[in-house]
Design a protein around this motif. Structure first.
Motif, PDB file in Angstrom:
ATOM      1  N   LEU A  39       0.798  -1.225   0.000  1.00 36.53           N
ATOM      2  CA  LEU A  39       0.000   0.000   0.000  1.00 36.53           C
ATOM      3  C   LEU A  39       0.831   1.277   0.000  1.00 36.53           C
ATOM      4  CD1 LEU A  39      -2.792  -1.130   2.484  1.00 36.53           C
ATOM      5  CD2 LEU A  39      -2.857  -1.139  -0.026  1.00 36.53           C
ATOM      6  N   THR A  40       2.116   1.181   0.286  1.00 36.65           N
ATOM      7  CA  THR A  40       2.942   2.389   0.317  1.00 36.65           C
ATOM      8  C   THR A  40       3.797   2.535  -0.930  1.00 36.65           C
ATOM      9  OG1 THR A  40       4.788   1.307   1.461  1.00 36.65           O
ATOM     10  CG2 THR A  40       3.064   2.292   2.838  1.00 36.65           C
ATOM     11  N   GLU A  41       3.652   1.619  -1.872  1.00 36.52           N
ATOM     12  CA  GLU A  41       4.506   1.609  -3.063  1.00 36.52           C
ATOM     13  C   GLU A  41       4.461   2.926  -3.837  1.00 36.52           C
ATOM     14  OE1 GLU A  41       7.477   0.075  -5.143  1.00 36.52           O
ATOM     15  OE2 GLU A  41       6.508  -1.047  -3.528  1.00 36.52           O
ATOM     16  N   GLY A  42       3.301   3.509  -4.035  1.00 34.82           N
ATOM     17  CA  GLY A  42       3.196   4.718  -4.849  1.00 34.82           C
ATOM     18  C   GLY A  42       3.234   6.015  -4.067  1.00 34.82           C
ATOM     19  N   LEU A  43       3.462   5.938  -2.775  1.00 35.99           N
ATOM     20  CA  LEU A  43       3.469   7.143  -1.947  1.00 35.99           C
ATOM     21  C   LEU A  43       4.771   7.919  -2.132  1.00 35.99           C
ATOM     22  CD1 LEU A  43       1.891   5.790   1.364  1.00 35.99           C
ATOM     23  CD2 LEU A  43       0.782   7.050  -0.481  1.00 35.99           C
ATOM     24  N   PRO A  44       4.797   9.185  -1.693  1.00 32.99           N
ATOM     25  CA  PRO A  44       6.036   9.963  -1.793  1.00 32.99           C
ATOM     26  C   PRO A  44       7.198   9.228  -1.122  1.00 32.99           C
ATOM     27  CG  PRO A  44       4.221  11.374  -1.124  1.00 32.99           C
ATOM     28  CD  PRO A  44       3.697   9.971  -1.123  1.00 32.99           C
ATOM     29  N   ARG A  45       8.380   9.478  -1.642  1.00 33.45           N
ATOM     30  CA  ARG A  45       9.596   8.755  -1.210  1.00 33.45           C
ATOM     31  C   ARG A  45       9.784   8.762   0.308  1.00 33.45           C
ATOM     32  NH1 ARG A  45      14.202   6.620  -3.269  1.00 33.45           N
ATOM     33  NH2 ARG A  45      16.167   7.043  -2.201  1.00 33.45           N
ATOM     34  N   GLU A  46       9.627   9.919   0.948  1.00 36.14           N
ATOM     35  CA  GLU A  46       9.819  10.015   2.401  1.00 36.14           C
ATOM     36  C   GLU A  46       8.825   9.146   3.159  1.00 36.14           C
ATOM     37  OE1 GLU A  46      10.100  13.713   4.575  1.00 36.14           O
ATOM     38  OE2 GLU A  46      11.488  14.482   3.059  1.00 36.14           O
ATOM     39  N   THR A  47       7.573   9.184   2.738  1.00 37.33           N
ATOM     40  CA  THR A  47       6.527   8.396   3.390  1.00 37.33           C
ATOM     41  C   THR A  47       6.786   6.906   3.187  1.00 37.33           C
ATOM     42  OG1 THR A  47       4.954  10.180   2.972  1.00 37.33           O
ATOM     43  CG2 THR A  47       4.036   8.032   3.554  1.00 37.33           C
ATOM     44  N   HIS A  48       7.134   6.536   1.957  1.00 37.64           N
ATOM     45  CA  HIS A  48       7.427   5.136   1.649  1.00 37.64           C
ATOM     46  C   HIS A  48       8.638   4.663   2.458  1.00 37.64           C
ATOM     47  CE1 HIS A  48       7.727   1.424  -0.606  1.00 37.64           C
ATOM     48  NE2 HIS A  48       8.996   1.694  -0.850  1.00 37.64           N
ATOM     49  N   HIS A  49       9.666   5.497   2.536  1.00 34.14           N
ATOM     50  CA  HIS A  49      10.884   5.144   3.277  1.00 34.14           C
ATOM     51  C   HIS A  49      10.561   4.916   4.759  1.00 34.14           C
ATOM     52  CE1 HIS A  49      15.164   4.854   4.001  1.00 34.14           C
ATOM     53  NE2 HIS A  49      15.050   5.751   4.967  1.00 34.14           N
ATOM     54  N   ALA A  50       9.742   5.782   5.342  1.00 33.95           N
ATOM     55  CA  ALA A  50       9.355   5.633   6.751  1.00 33.95           C
ATOM     56  C   ALA A  50       8.566   4.340   6.959  1.00 33.95           C
ATOM     57  CB  ALA A  50       8.538   6.837   7.207  1.00 33.95           C
ATOM     58  N   ALA A  51       7.647   4.054   6.040  1.00 35.40           N
ATOM     59  CA  ALA A  51       6.854   2.821   6.131  1.00 35.40           C
ATOM     60  C   ALA A  51       7.748   1.595   6.004  1.00 35.40           C
ATOM     61  CB  ALA A  51       5.771   2.804   5.060  1.00 35.40           C
ATOM     62  N   MET A  52       8.750   1.672   5.122  1.00 34.81           N
ATOM     63  CA  MET A  52       9.658   0.533   4.950  1.00 34.81           C
ATOM     64  C   MET A  52      10.553   0.335   6.174  1.00 34.81           C
ATOM     65  SD  MET A  52       8.898  -1.155   2.297  1.00 34.81           S
ATOM     66  CE  MET A  52       7.247  -0.801   2.876  1.00 34.81           C
ATOM     67  N   GLY A  53      10.841   1.415   6.893  1.00 34.11           N
ATOM     68  CA  GLY A  53      11.580   1.270   8.152  1.00 34.11           C
ATOM     69  C   GLY A  53      10.775   0.449   9.152  1.00 34.11           C
ATOM     70  N   ILE A  54       9.484   0.724   9.228  1.00 32.35           N
ATOM     71  CA  ILE A  54       8.595  -0.053  10.101  1.00 32.35           C
ATOM     72  C   ILE A  54       8.481  -1.486   9.578  1.00 32.35           C
ATOM     73  CG2 ILE A  54       6.221  -0.262  10.931  1.00 32.35           C
ATOM     74  CD1 ILE A  54       6.121   2.868  10.757  1.00 32.35           C
ATOM     75  N   HIS A  55       8.363  -1.641   8.260  1.00 34.95           N
ATOM     76  CA  HIS A  55       8.271  -2.959   7.616  1.00 34.95           C
ATOM     77  C   HIS A  55       9.487  -3.823   7.983  1.00 34.95           C
ATOM     78  CE1 HIS A  55       7.403  -5.772   4.246  1.00 34.95           C
ATOM     79  NE2 HIS A  55       8.722  -5.758   4.063  1.00 34.95           N
ATOM     80  N   LYS A  56      10.678  -3.233   7.918  1.00 32.41           N
ATOM     81  CA  LYS A  56      11.904  -3.976   8.238  1.00 32.41           C
ATOM     82  C   LYS A  56      11.909  -4.406   9.702  1.00 32.41           C
ATOM     83  CE  LYS A  56      14.529  -0.995   5.168  1.00 32.41           C
ATOM     84  NZ  LYS A  56      15.657  -0.048   5.122  1.00 32.41           N
ATOM     85  N   ALA A  57      11.556  -3.501  10.602  1.00 35.88           N
ATOM     86  CA  ALA A  57      11.545  -3.822  12.033  1.00 35.88           C
ATOM     87  C   ALA A  57      10.522  -4.912  12.337  1.00 35.88           C
ATOM     88  CB  ALA A  57      11.262  -2.560  12.848  1.00 35.88           C
ATOM     89  N   ILE A  58       9.351  -4.813  11.728  1.00 37.75           N
ATOM     90  CA  ILE A  58       8.334  -5.852  11.927  1.00 37.75           C
ATOM     91  C   ILE A  58       8.833  -7.179  11.359  1.00 37.75           C
ATOM     92  CG2 ILE A  58       6.021  -6.621  11.254  1.00 37.75           C
ATOM     93  CD1 ILE A  58       5.125  -3.685  11.460  1.00 37.75           C
ATOM     94  N   GLY A  59       9.514  -7.140  10.222  1.00 38.28           N
ATOM     95  CA  GLY A  59      10.044  -8.366   9.622  1.00 38.28           C
ATOM     96  C   GLY A  59      11.002  -9.089  10.560  1.00 38.28           C
ATOM     97  N   ILE A  60      11.913  -8.360  11.167  1.00 35.92           N
ATOM     98  CA  ILE A  60      12.857  -8.976  12.106  1.00 35.92           C
ATOM     99  C   ILE A  60      12.106  -9.481  13.341  1.00 35.92           C
ATOM    100  CG2 ILE A  60      14.865  -8.560  13.584  1.00 35.92           C
ATOM    101  CD1 ILE A  60      15.487  -8.828  10.535  1.00 35.92           C
ATOM    102  N   THR A  61      11.084  -8.749  13.769  1.00 32.22           N
ATOM    103  CA  THR A  61      10.255  -9.191  14.888  1.00 32.22           C
ATOM    104  C   THR A  61       9.550 -10.501  14.531  1.00 32.22           C
ATOM    105  OG1 THR A  61       9.939  -6.891  15.580  1.00 32.22           O
ATOM    106  CG2 THR A  61       8.374  -8.520  16.445  1.00 32.22           C
ATOM    107  N   ILE A  62       9.032 -10.594  13.307  1.00 32.94           N
ATOM    108  CA  ILE A  62       8.393 -11.833  12.843  1.00 32.94           C
ATOM    109  C   ILE A  62       9.394 -12.991  12.899  1.00 32.94           C
ATOM    110  CG2 ILE A  62       7.488 -13.027  10.789  1.00 32.94           C
ATOM    111  CD1 ILE A  62       6.152 -10.292  10.036  1.00 32.94           C
TER     112      ILE A  62
END
Length: 184
Positions: A39-62
């Motif tokens: 859902l964040t693929e087409g968002l502005p770069r800064e917003t997408h980057h912030a979402a991917m930071g959360i995505h990475k942290a959740i991934g390691i948590t998983i």
């Protein structure tokens, strides 16, 4: 006199409370990560980057929760399926669960390797940064990016299959399979 029955036994076809809570935590984290990635693929770069930071942290948590769940499972067997479960459903269940566990480990690891090869740190919710596990290499990072995406789409397909199976068992078969994983 009340009889005490251990969860996960033939007498009680439910998973243990720990297994149930790990299932729901991992499941919600996986669905959240799929949503963040798609859902964040087409968002502005800064917003997408912030979402991917959360995505990475959740991934390691998983990854950590999955390893914990596997350790728990080694000492606590899953409850048996109902005796009247067709053999094709038992086989399918085993295959899907194996694929889930494989992806719950390989998907976060592939993301970690990808980020390491891309020279991008993996920050865990602002608490700490995990060390890279691959040397910087753009070509390798590109390959890992593709593999991570394929595994992510495979995980999405498995989640859909799993949810459809839950709906089938609960509303068509009416065999109360959902109660095996009900946390309440």
């Amino acid at each position: 006199m009340a009889t005490i029955v251990a969860a996960g036994t033939t007498a009680d076809p439910r998973y243990t409370k720990v297994a149930i809570w790990l299932h729901w935590l991992i499941g919600l984290a996986v669905i959240t990560n799929i949503g963040l990635a798609m859902l964040t693929e087409g968002l502005p770069r800064e917003t997408h980057h912030a979402a991917m930071g959360i995505h990475k942290a959740i991934g390691i948590t998983i990854l950590m929760l999955t390893l914990l769940r596997i350790l728990w499972r080694l000492g606590h067997r899953a409850p048996p399926l109902p005796a009247n479960t067709p053999s094709w459903e038992k086989w399918t269940s085993r295959v899907v669960h194996f694929l889930f566990y494989a992806l719950l480990i390989l998907l976060p690891l592939s993301g970690w390797v990808w980020m390491s090869a891309a020279g991008s740190p993996v920050d865990i919710f602002g608490l700490f940064t995990i060390p890279p596990i691959a040397a910087p290499d753009k070509a390798f990072a590109d390959v890992m990016h593709e593999r991570h995406e394929v595994m992510g789409l495979t995980m999405l397909a498995l989640v859909v299959i799993h949810l459809l199976a839950v709906v089938k068992h609960q509303f068509i078969d009416r065999n109360r399979q959902l109660s095996r994983m009900n946390p309440f």
